[in-house]
Design a protein around this motif. Sequence first.
Motif, PDB file in Angstrom:
ATOM      1  N   VAL A   1       0.816  -1.228   0.000  1.00 37.63           N
ATOM      2  CA  VAL A   1       0.000   0.000   0.000  1.00 37.63           C
ATOM      3  C   VAL A   1       0.846   1.272   0.000  1.00 37.63           C
ATOM      4  O   VAL A   1       0.312   2.369   0.129  1.00 37.63           O
ATOM      5  CB  VAL A   1      -0.973   0.022   1.204  1.00 37.63           C
ATOM      6  N   ILE A   2       2.183   1.140  -0.147  1.00 36.00           N
ATOM      7  CA  ILE A   2       3.038   2.328  -0.174  1.00 36.00           C
ATOM      8  C   ILE A   2       2.708   3.187  -1.400  1.00 36.00           C
ATOM      9  O   ILE A   2       2.643   2.673  -2.518  1.00 36.00           O
ATOM     10  CB  ILE A   2       4.529   1.939  -0.245  1.00 36.00           C
ATOM     11  N   PRO A   3       2.520   4.493  -1.234  1.00 32.16           N
ATOM     12  CA  PRO A   3       2.371   5.385  -2.400  1.00 32.16           C
ATOM     13  C   PRO A   3       3.672   5.392  -3.209  1.00 32.16           C
ATOM     14  O   PRO A   3       4.756   5.129  -2.682  1.00 32.16           O
ATOM     15  CB  PRO A   3       2.102   6.758  -1.768  1.00 32.16           C
ATOM     16  N   THR A   4       3.586   5.693  -4.484  1.00 29.87           N
ATOM     17  CA  THR A   4       4.752   5.703  -5.346  1.00 29.87           C
ATOM     18  C   THR A   4       5.526   7.017  -5.226  1.00 29.87           C
ATOM     19  O   THR A   4       5.076   7.972  -4.592  1.00 29.87           O
ATOM     20  CB  THR A   4       4.333   5.516  -6.810  1.00 29.87           C
ATOM     21  N   TYR A   5       6.687   7.039  -5.885  1.00 37.52           N
ATOM     22  CA  TYR A   5       7.496   8.259  -5.918  1.00 37.52           C
ATOM     23  C   TYR A   5       6.712   9.404  -6.542  1.00 37.52           C
ATOM     24  O   TYR A   5       6.821  10.553  -6.107  1.00 37.52           O
ATOM     25  CB  TYR A   5       8.769   7.995  -6.719  1.00 37.52           C
ATOM     26  N   ALA A   6       5.912   9.112  -7.547  1.00 38.62           N
ATOM     27  CA  ALA A   6       5.132  10.155  -8.211  1.00 38.62           C
ATOM     28  C   ALA A   6       4.126  10.803  -7.276  1.00 38.62           C
ATOM     29  O   ALA A   6       3.715  11.948  -7.476  1.00 38.62           O
ATOM     30  CB  ALA A   6       4.408   9.559  -9.417  1.00 38.62           C
ATOM     31  N   THR A   7       3.732  10.095  -6.196  1.00 33.08           N
ATOM     32  CA  THR A   7       2.723  10.601  -5.267  1.00 33.08           C
ATOM     33  C   THR A   7       3.331  11.344  -4.095  1.00 33.08           C
ATOM     34  O   THR A   7       2.898  12.446  -3.752  1.00 33.08           O
ATOM     35  CB  THR A   7       1.849   9.445  -4.742  1.00 33.08           C
ATOM     36  N   ILE A   8       4.352  10.754  -3.452  1.00 37.27           N
ATOM     37  CA  ILE A   8       4.896  11.365  -2.232  1.00 37.27           C
ATOM     38  C   ILE A   8       6.393  11.652  -2.332  1.00 37.27           C
ATOM     39  O   ILE A   8       7.028  11.987  -1.331  1.00 37.27           O
ATOM     40  CB  ILE A   8       4.607  10.492  -0.992  1.00 37.27           C
ATOM     41  N   GLY A   9       6.970  11.497  -3.503  1.00 35.78           N
ATOM     42  CA  GLY A   9       8.373  11.848  -3.676  1.00 35.78           C
ATOM     43  C   GLY A   9       9.328  10.915  -2.980  1.00 35.78           C
ATOM     44  O   GLY A   9       9.102   9.702  -2.912  1.00 35.78           O
ATOM     45  N   VAL A  10      10.394  11.482  -2.424  1.00 37.53           N
ATOM     46  CA  VAL A  10      11.468  10.681  -1.850  1.00 37.53           C
ATOM     47  C   VAL A  10      11.017   9.877  -0.647  1.00 37.53           C
ATOM     48  O   VAL A  10      11.666   8.893  -0.264  1.00 37.53           O
ATOM     49  CB  VAL A  10      12.652  11.605  -1.471  1.00 37.53           C
ATOM     50  N   ALA A  11       9.892  10.237  -0.036  1.00 40.99           N
ATOM     51  CA  ALA A  11       9.384   9.456   1.098  1.00 40.99           C
ATOM     52  C   ALA A  11       9.035   8.030   0.674  1.00 40.99           C
ATOM     53  O   ALA A  11       9.080   7.105   1.495  1.00 40.99           O
ATOM     54  CB  ALA A  11       8.161  10.146   1.698  1.00 40.99           C
ATOM     55  N   ALA A  12       8.678   7.845  -0.593  1.00 42.00           N
ATOM     56  CA  ALA A  12       8.294   6.510  -1.067  1.00 42.00           C
ATOM     57  C   ALA A  12       9.451   5.512  -0.971  1.00 42.00           C
ATOM     58  O   ALA A  12       9.300   4.449  -0.351  1.00 42.00           O
ATOM     59  CB  ALA A  12       7.753   6.602  -2.488  1.00 42.00           C
ATOM     60  N   PRO A  13      10.624   5.804  -1.570  1.00 46.76           N
ATOM     61  CA  PRO A  13      11.725   4.838  -1.422  1.00 46.76           C
ATOM     62  C   PRO A  13      12.212   4.702   0.012  1.00 46.76           C
ATOM     63  O   PRO A  13      12.673   3.638   0.416  1.00 46.76           O
ATOM     64  CB  PRO A  13      12.822   5.388  -2.333  1.00 46.76           C
ATOM     65  N   LEU A  14      12.095   5.773   0.811  1.00 47.02           N
ATOM     66  CA  LEU A  14      12.493   5.671   2.220  1.00 47.02           C
ATOM     67  C   LEU A  14      11.588   4.704   2.976  1.00 47.02           C
ATOM     68  O   LEU A  14      12.054   3.890   3.786  1.00 47.02           O
ATOM     69  CB  LEU A  14      12.466   7.057   2.874  1.00 47.02           C
ATOM     70  N   LEU A  15      10.280   4.787   2.728  1.00 43.95           N
ATOM     71  CA  LEU A  15       9.350   3.852   3.357  1.00 43.95           C
ATOM     72  C   LEU A  15       9.609   2.429   2.884  1.00 43.95           C
ATOM     73  O   LEU A  15       9.529   1.472   3.662  1.00 43.95           O
ATOM     74  CB  LEU A  15       7.908   4.251   3.044  1.00 43.95           C
ATOM     75  N   LEU A  16       9.939   2.296   1.607  1.00 43.86           N
ATOM     76  CA  LEU A  16      10.240   0.976   1.062  1.00 43.86           C
ATOM     77  C   LEU A  16      11.441   0.353   1.767  1.00 43.86           C
ATOM     78  O   LEU A  16      11.410  -0.819   2.160  1.00 43.86           O
ATOM     79  CB  LEU A  16      10.513   1.096  -0.437  1.00 43.86           C
ATOM     80  N   VAL A  17      12.495   1.135   1.946  1.00 41.89           N
ATOM     81  CA  VAL A  17      13.690   0.638   2.632  1.00 41.89           C
ATOM     82  C   VAL A  17      13.372   0.275   4.076  1.00 41.89           C
ATOM     83  O   VAL A  17      13.805  -0.769   4.585  1.00 41.89           O
ATOM     84  CB  VAL A  17      14.820   1.681   2.571  1.00 41.89           C
ATOM     85  N   LEU A  18      12.584   1.117   4.764  1.00 41.31           N
ATOM     86  CA  LEU A  18      12.225   0.849   6.161  1.00 41.31           C
ATOM     87  C   LEU A  18      11.488  -0.479   6.290  1.00 41.31           C
ATOM     88  O   LEU A  18      11.812  -1.307   7.161  1.00 41.31           O
ATOM     89  CB  LEU A  18      11.368   1.991   6.699  1.00 41.31           C
ATOM     90  N   LEU A  19      10.503  -0.699   5.440  1.00 45.07           N
ATOM     91  CA  LEU A  19       9.734  -1.938   5.511  1.00 45.07           C
ATOM     92  C   LEU A  19      10.581  -3.138   5.099  1.00 45.07           C
ATOM     93  O   LEU A  19      10.401  -4.246   5.614  1.00 45.07           O
ATOM     94  CB  LEU A  19       8.485  -1.831   4.648  1.00 45.07           C
ATOM     95  N   ARG A  20      11.515  -2.919   4.174  1.00 45.50           N
ATOM     96  CA  ARG A  20      12.425  -3.999   3.800  1.00 45.50           C
ATOM     97  C   ARG A  20      13.324  -4.385   4.969  1.00 45.50           C
ATOM     98  O   ARG A  20      13.620  -5.577   5.183  1.00 45.50           O
ATOM     99  CB  ARG A  20      13.280  -3.570   2.602  1.00 45.50           C
ATOM    100  N   VAL A  21      13.740  -3.409   5.743  1.00 49.28           N
ATOM    101  CA  VAL A  21      14.546  -3.686   6.934  1.00 49.28           C
ATOM    102  C   VAL A  21      13.732  -4.503   7.945  1.00 49.28           C
ATOM    103  O   VAL A  21      14.246  -5.454   8.548  1.00 49.28           O
ATOM    104  CB  VAL A  21      15.045  -2.376   7.560  1.00 49.28           C
ATOM    105  N   VAL A  22      12.461  -4.142   8.129  1.00 48.35           N
ATOM    106  CA  VAL A  22      11.597  -4.910   9.037  1.00 48.35           C
ATOM    107  C   VAL A  22      11.470  -6.347   8.535  1.00 48.35           C
ATOM    108  O   VAL A  22      11.526  -7.302   9.326  1.00 48.35           O
ATOM    109  CB  VAL A  22      10.215  -4.248   9.164  1.00 48.35           C
TER     110      VAL A  22
END
Length: 442
Positions: free
Chosen positions: A109-130
């Motif tokens: 359910v993470i928004p894409t880069y086009a929607t929230i910008g750099v926060a998208a890959p940051l959230l992706l990395v955070l969840l990948r770490v979890v």
Amino acid sequence: MTTSTSAVPAVDRRLLRRVAFSSLLGTTIEYYDFLLYSTMAALVFGGVFFPDASPAVGTIAAFGTLAAGYIARPLGGLIFGHFGDRLGRKAMLILTMTLMGIASFLIGVIPTYATIGVAAPLLLVLLRVVQGIAVGGEWGGAALMVIEHAEPDRRGTWAAIMQLGSPIGFLLSTAAVALVSRLGSEEFMSWGWRLPFLASAVLLVIGLYVRLNVTESPVFKEAVERAEARAGSRPKVPVLQLLATPGPLLLACAAGIGPFALTALTSSHLIAYAAGRGYAVPDVMNALLFTVAVSLVCIPAFSALSDRVGRRRMILAGAAGAIVFAWPLYAMVDSGSVLLLTIGMMVAQVAQNAMYAPLAPMLSEMFGTEVRYTGVSLGYQLAALVGGGLTPLVASSLVAGTGGSSLPLTAIVAGSALVTVVALVRLGETRGRDLARIDSAG
């Protein structure tokens, strides 16, 4: 270190089957979620979360997020290993499954880069770490729950059931991607890729129901009773005990580098590499399905065979096969033939399975009960980090830096298998050791 096998109580086969099924289901769910990310990193995440980068740089960035999960795996092994050695195996396994399921659902359910910008890959990395932390604690605990319930002369046979969770999870994740990829390129890149992640919620409910109905490891309970009988004895920190005599931990890590590197190259990295060689993505995904099907036969066969011929001999045979087949593998991939691609991947998988299948019983037989969860988890996850987590990133960079040559990939396969050979030469045979009598330091 004691290596003799003493008399053990009769094993409750009904209970053992339930424990084995629970571990199989748990590892299947964990690896479905974890490996699904690997596939999507090769196919989707570069364009969705790093759209401003060139295709090659976007792929490298996506594999960088993939590596973040592998980097977190030893941390998960350390955390859950510590509490698993202190509080028990079962509670930690329930927690690891819950963390993985929630993280995977949220990736969907993470928004894409086009929607929230750099926060998208940051959230992706955070969840990948979890995800990495969760799977870092899962494998060791699941392996121990089976092995500490099983008879000494059949640990490989019973552990094979749990070990099937990895190929089944990969098979399910690959099948899910193959299914949603038929939606069409635009639909797949827009929303279709999310569906397999959202399905994690259903798998989580099923897995928790089964896992809540198993009993704690009898070997662990016996160790707790012995510790309580030693009045005034102070519990030690498992990782500090391991680091005081780090040899077994280092050998455990080195032994697993070969199979993990080969897996990384013939799964997530090969998807992007083959696509760059002109293969259609559905053809590569179908080849992967055939490849994983090999594991459904070879893992139980090789793990059970290690009960008869020994863990070390089985793994050495697989490592030798990987070294010999390293160059032919990429010659077949570079041929442009889907048939040769599929055959090459299947043969490589046989070698990988021979190295991988005996790892669970071998690592469990290397450490004492008071540090076993920590030792097994750290050894396995450090091998996963070095052999699996960093390999796709390094491989993509080397291929790009050499103008598309496959020679660096051949060198990685052979070199990592050689590391495994060296470790096995240094490591004595572990088959049949009395788990209750191995010195806690390993």
